[in-house]
Enzyme design. Structure first.
Site, mmCIF file in Angstrom:
data_model
loop_
_atom_site.group_PDB
_atom_site.id
_atom_site.type_symbol
_atom_site.label_atom_id
_atom_site.label_comp_id
_atom_site.label_asym_id
_atom_site.label_seq_id
_atom_site.Cartn_x
_atom_site.Cartn_y
_atom_site.Cartn_z
ATOM 1 N N THR A 1 52.683 34.627 -10.912
ATOM 2 C CA THR A 1 53.445 34.609 -9.531
ATOM 3 C C THR A 1 52.365 34.612 -8.152
ATOM 4 O OG1 THR A 1 55.528 35.466 -9.914
ATOM 5 C CG2 THR A 1 55.075 35.389 -7.671
ATOM 6 N N GLU A 2 51.384 35.658 -8.665
ATOM 7 C CA GLU A 2 50.258 35.676 -7.532
ATOM 8 C C GLU A 2 49.506 34.578 -7.394
ATOM 9 O OE1 GLU A 2 49.497 37.861 -5.072
ATOM 10 O OE2 GLU A 2 51.557 38.736 -5.617
ATOM 11 N N HIS B 1 44.187 20.197 -0.246
ATOM 12 C CA HIS B 1 44.580 20.629 -1.793
ATOM 13 C C HIS B 1 43.906 19.580 -2.361
ATOM 14 C CE1 HIS B 1 47.774 19.278 -4.791
ATOM 15 N NE2 HIS B 1 47.739 20.459 -5.167
ATOM 16 N N ARG C 1 44.926 18.017 -13.802
ATOM 17 C CA ARG C 1 45.634 18.712 -15.041
ATOM 18 C C ARG C 1 45.662 17.693 -16.360
ATOM 19 N NH1 ARG C 1 48.715 17.463 -10.880
ATOM 20 N NH2 ARG C 1 50.470 16.051 -11.486
ATOM 21 N N GLY D 1 55.019 31.742 -15.020
ATOM 22 C CA GLY D 1 53.811 31.689 -14.839
ATOM 23 C C GLY D 1 53.331 32.764 -14.021
#
Length: 317
Positions: A277-278, A117, A121, A275
Site C-alpha cells: 500500500t505505501e 508521471h 512495465r 500490493g
C-alpha cells in the site's frame, strides 16, 4: 511462494525477463541520481520490500527538497496466482502471473514546475503447465502542469514523439490520443488531469523478433524521460510565486488524487493483487485541496490551464 512455483524459474522467457528486470533497475538508478543532482538538497530514501505472495521491489522516495516537494521512483518484480478478483475486475485469466515495472511520480515545490508521471512495465500470464499463455508491454509518461507554457508542452511531447518515430511514425499520434482519453476524470466531464503525453498498454509481441523490438521501444521511451522533463524543471524552478499559485496548485492536485484513486489501472491492480500500500499510494501529493464548485477567473492563467485540460491539443504542432 516457493521457488518451484515461481515463474522466474520455470518458463522459456526467463532470459527475456531478466534482461527487462536489469533495464528497469538501471533506469531507476539513473532517474534517481539525476533528480537528486538537480534538487541539490534532498536524497532518495530506499525501502526494499518483499511481497508475501511472491516477489518484491525497491521503493525510493524523496521529500522536502529544494525543487521537489515529494517524489517516488519505484521498481517491482512480483508474481502470484490469478485470483477470482483479478479475473472479474482486471479481465485476465490463467493460473499464474508475473509483472515487472518502474513507476514514478514527481511533485515539485514551485507551482510553475509541472508534476510528472511515468511508467514502463512488462506482464506475463501462465497456463496450468507453467507455459506463457500471454504477455505484453505497457507504459508511457505524461505532464501535469499547474500553469501552461506552450513551449514546455511542445518539448515534452516532441521528446516522446521522437522516441516513438524511430519505430513507427503512427504510434505517437495513436498513443498521444490514448493518453488524452485515459488520464481523464470521467466523473468531471472527461477533464484531463494534465496535458497528456503518451500512454499504451497490451502491446503483444507476434514472435521473438517482435518481442525484442518492443523491448527496444520500451527502452527508448524510458530513456526519453529525463531529457523530456529536466529542462522544463530547470527553466521554471526559479520563477517567483505566491499564495495564489500555491492554492491553484493544491486544487489541481486534488484532481490528480481523484484520478489515481478512482480510475488509475495501476493503482487498482496493485490494491487488487495485495500490493504494498505505501508504494502504491506513493503517487499522491503531500498537499491537495477541494473547494466547492471552484471556477477560475475568466481569462486568467488558471483558466488557460483548465481549458487545455478540457480540450486536448496537438502540442507538437
Amino acid at each position: 511462494m516457493s521457488q518451484p512455483d515461481n515463474p522466474l524459474y520455470k518458463t522459456e522467457t526467463a532470459s527475456y525477463r531478466e534482461r527487462w528486470i536489469g533495464f528497469i533497475h538501471g533506469l531507476q538508478d539513473r532517474i534517481c541520481a539525476a533528480l537528486e543532482d538537480l534538487d541539490g538538497q534532498a536524497l532518495f530514501r530506499t525501502d526494499e520490500w518483499e511481497r508475501e505472495h511472491g516477489g518484491g521491489g525497491k521503493t525510493r522516495v524523496l521529500s522536502g527538497g529544494r525543487v521537489f516537494e515529494k517524489g517516488g521512483v519505484n521498481s517491482s518484480v512480483v508474481w502470484g496466482k490469478v485470483t477470482d478478483t483479478m479475473r472479474t475486475q482486471l479481465k485476465i485469466d490463467g493460473k499464474n502471473w508475473f509483472a515487472c515495472g518502474l513507476s514514478l511520480v514527481i511533485h515539485p515545490v514551485n507551482p510553475y514546475v509541472p508534476t510528472t508521471h511515468g511508467n514502463w512495465r512488462y506482464f506475463e500470464l501462465y497456463d496450468d503447465s507453467g507455459n506463457v499463455s500471454d504477455r505484453w508491454m505497457g507504459g508511457g509518461a505524461d505532464l501535469t502542469p499547474y500553469y501552461l507554457f506552450r513551449e514546455d508542452a511542445r518539448h515534452f511531447h516532441r521528446s516522446f514523439k521522437d522516441a516513438m518515430d524511430a519505430f513507427d511514425t503512427g504510434w505517437y499520434p495513436k498513443y498521444k490520443q490514448w493518453c488524452d482519453e485515459y488520464f481523464a476524470n470521467k466523473h468531471r466531464g472527461n477533464e484531463m488531469r494534465g496535458i497528456g503525453g503518451v500512454f499504451y498498454d497490451h502491446l503483444r509481441p507476434a514472435d521473438s523478433a517482435d518481442a525484442d523490438r518492443l523491448f527496444s521501444f520500451q527502452q527508448a521511451n524510458g530513456n526519453a524521460f529525463l531529457p523530456a522533463y529536466l529542462p522544463i524543471v530547470e527553466k521554471r524552478a526559479v520563477m517567483p510565486y505566491g499564495e495564489r499559485e500555491l492554492e491553484w496548485q493544491e486544487i489541481r492536485r486534488g484532481r490528480y488524487v481523484e484520478f489515481n484513486l478512482i480510475h488509475d489501472r495501476g493503482t487498482l491492480f496493485g490494491l487488487k493483487t495485495n500490493g504494498r500500500t505505501e508504494s502504491i499510494l506513493m503517487s499522491l501529493p503531500p498537499r491537495a485541496r477541494w473547494e466547492y464548485d471552484y471556477q477560475p477567473e475568466e481569462g486568467s492563467p488558471e483558466a488557460v490551464l483548465l481549458d487545455a485540460c478540457q480540450h486536448p491539443k496537438d502540442w507538437v504542432k
